[in-house]
Design a protein around this motif. Structure first.
Motif, short mmCIF file in Angstrom:
data_model
loop_
_atom_site.label_atom_id
_atom_site.label_comp_id
_atom_site.label_asym_id
_atom_site.label_seq_id
_atom_site.Cartn_x
_atom_site.Cartn_y
_atom_site.Cartn_z
N SER A 30 -11.84 40.98 -5.99
CA SER A 30 -10.96 41.34 -6.80
C SER A 30 -11.64 41.41 -8.30
O SER A 30 -10.84 42.26 -9.32
CB SER A 30 -9.79 40.51 -6.82
N SER A 31 -12.03 40.35 -8.73
CA SER A 31 -12.87 40.32 -9.87
C SER A 31 -14.12 39.70 -9.68
O SER A 31 -14.48 38.91 -8.72
CB SER A 31 -11.83 39.26 -10.77
N GLU A 92 -13.88 36.44 -7.11
CA GLU A 92 -12.80 36.20 -6.38
C GLU A 92 -12.53 36.98 -5.31
O GLU A 92 -12.30 38.40 -5.64
CB GLU A 92 -11.54 36.15 -7.40
N ASN A 95 -7.83 39.33 -1.90
CA ASN A 95 -6.81 39.00 -1.39
C ASN A 95 -7.33 37.84 -0.34
O ASN A 95 -6.72 37.58 0.74
CB ASN A 95 -6.36 40.04 -0.05
N ALA A 96 -7.93 37.02 -0.94
CA ALA A 96 -8.32 35.81 -0.26
C ALA A 96 -7.98 34.31 -1.08
O ALA A 96 -8.65 33.53 -1.15
CB ALA A 96 -9.80 35.75 -0.19
N GLY A 97 -6.94 34.61 -1.96
CA GLY A 97 -6.55 33.53 -2.87
C GLY A 97 -7.49 33.43 -4.16
O GLY A 97 -8.07 34.33 -4.67
N ASN A 98 -7.33 32.06 -4.74
CA ASN A 98 -7.95 32.01 -5.94
C ASN A 98 -9.21 31.27 -6.22
O ASN A 98 -9.41 30.49 -7.06
CB ASN A 98 -6.87 31.50 -6.94
N MET A 99 -9.94 31.08 -5.00
CA MET A 99 -11.19 30.51 -4.87
C MET A 99 -12.39 31.34 -5.30
O MET A 99 -12.21 32.36 -5.14
CB MET A 99 -11.26 29.98 -3.52
N LEU A 100 -13.30 30.83 -6.30
CA LEU A 100 -14.35 31.33 -6.47
C LEU A 100 -15.72 31.34 -5.57
O LEU A 100 -15.80 30.19 -5.16
CB LEU A 100 -14.85 30.86 -8.15
N TYR B 35 -14.77 21.97 -7.69
CA TYR B 35 -15.92 22.40 -7.00
C TYR B 35 -17.07 21.43 -7.10
O TYR B 35 -17.08 20.47 -7.82
CB TYR B 35 -16.61 23.61 -7.95
N GLU B 56 -5.27 25.91 -1.71
CA GLU B 56 -6.32 26.26 -0.80
C GLU B 56 -7.32 25.17 -0.70
O GLU B 56 -7.66 24.44 -1.64
CB GLU B 56 -7.04 27.44 -1.34
#
Lengths: 112, 117
Positions: A30-31, A92, A95-100, B35, B56
């Protein structure tokens, strides 16, 4: 797990040279964000790219997001010793949430 | 410029002991993250937190880990019974808000270096 591969892992150049660091994945993001990290410190944000094909400039640094949003590059023009450091890309996942998800980093050394 | 702060900067503990790492996110941010970075390895996502609950978590974030927002400013990571392999740099991050499918910039703190002996 969506992986980000950075290349090269290490780069040693002379002051004044140009360089490009690559961040590649087989997955869509997404980004994508670029950070710089000094030893013993947290990642410091340089830029975020969002749109496929987007190009952003930060002084001598040019960031590009691939058209398909699977890859990105960082180009430094006329590198200076002050550019020395660890450059990280982080994405990111789509469509998998906001984890990097972070790449492994490119350690740049610019010699005077 | 607002920034994420973390305390302590360094923590040494014995294996089996509990540790609490503290973070103060940027004040108007709604999402908080932890993290970790084991020496020489990639930065890895542990957990995200929004509206007083976990949003999450990764496979790393097992039952030994917990997070809490005990008051209006602090965000903590607790490791109940530390193991040698928990030795790492732990980074807190925060972001303004979040909508699925859009981007959101995360700002990182300076980290806490945890050493488990």
């Amino acid at each position: 797990t969506q992986l980000l591969e950075q290349s090269p892992q290490f780069l040693s150049i002379q002051e004044g040279e140009n360089l490009t660091v690559y961040c590649n994945s087989s997955s869509v993001f997404s980004s994508l964000q670029w950070y710089r990290q000094e030893p013993g410190e947290g990642p410091v944000l340089l830029v975020t790219v969002v749109t496929g094909g987007e190009v952003k400039k930060l002084k001598r640094l040019t960031f590009q997001f691939g058209d398909a949003r699977k890859d990105s590059s960082l180009h430094i023009t006329a590198a200076q010793p002050g550019d020395t450091g660890l450059y990280l890309c982080a994405g990111e996942p789509n469509n998998a949430g906001n984890m990097l998800t972070f790449g492994g980093g490119t350690r740049l050394m610019v010699k005077p | 410029e607002p920034e994420v702060t973390q305390t302590p900067s360094h923590q040494v503990t014995q294996m089996g002991q509990e540790v609490i790492l503290r973070c103060v996110p940027i004040s108007n941010h709604l999402y908080f993250y932890w993290y970790r970075q084991i020496l020489g390895q990639k930065v890895e996502f542990l957990v995200s937190f929004y509206n007083n609950e976990i949003s999450e978590k990764s496979e790393i974030f097992d039952d030994q880990f917990s997070v809490e927002r005990p008051d209006g400013s602090n965000f903590t990571l607790k490791i109940r019974s530390t193991k040698l392999e928990d030795s790492a740099m732990y980074f807190c991050a925060s972001s303004e808000g979040f909508r699925i499918g859009t981007w959101e910039t995360q700002y990182f703190g300076p980290g806490t270096r945890l050493l488990v002996l």
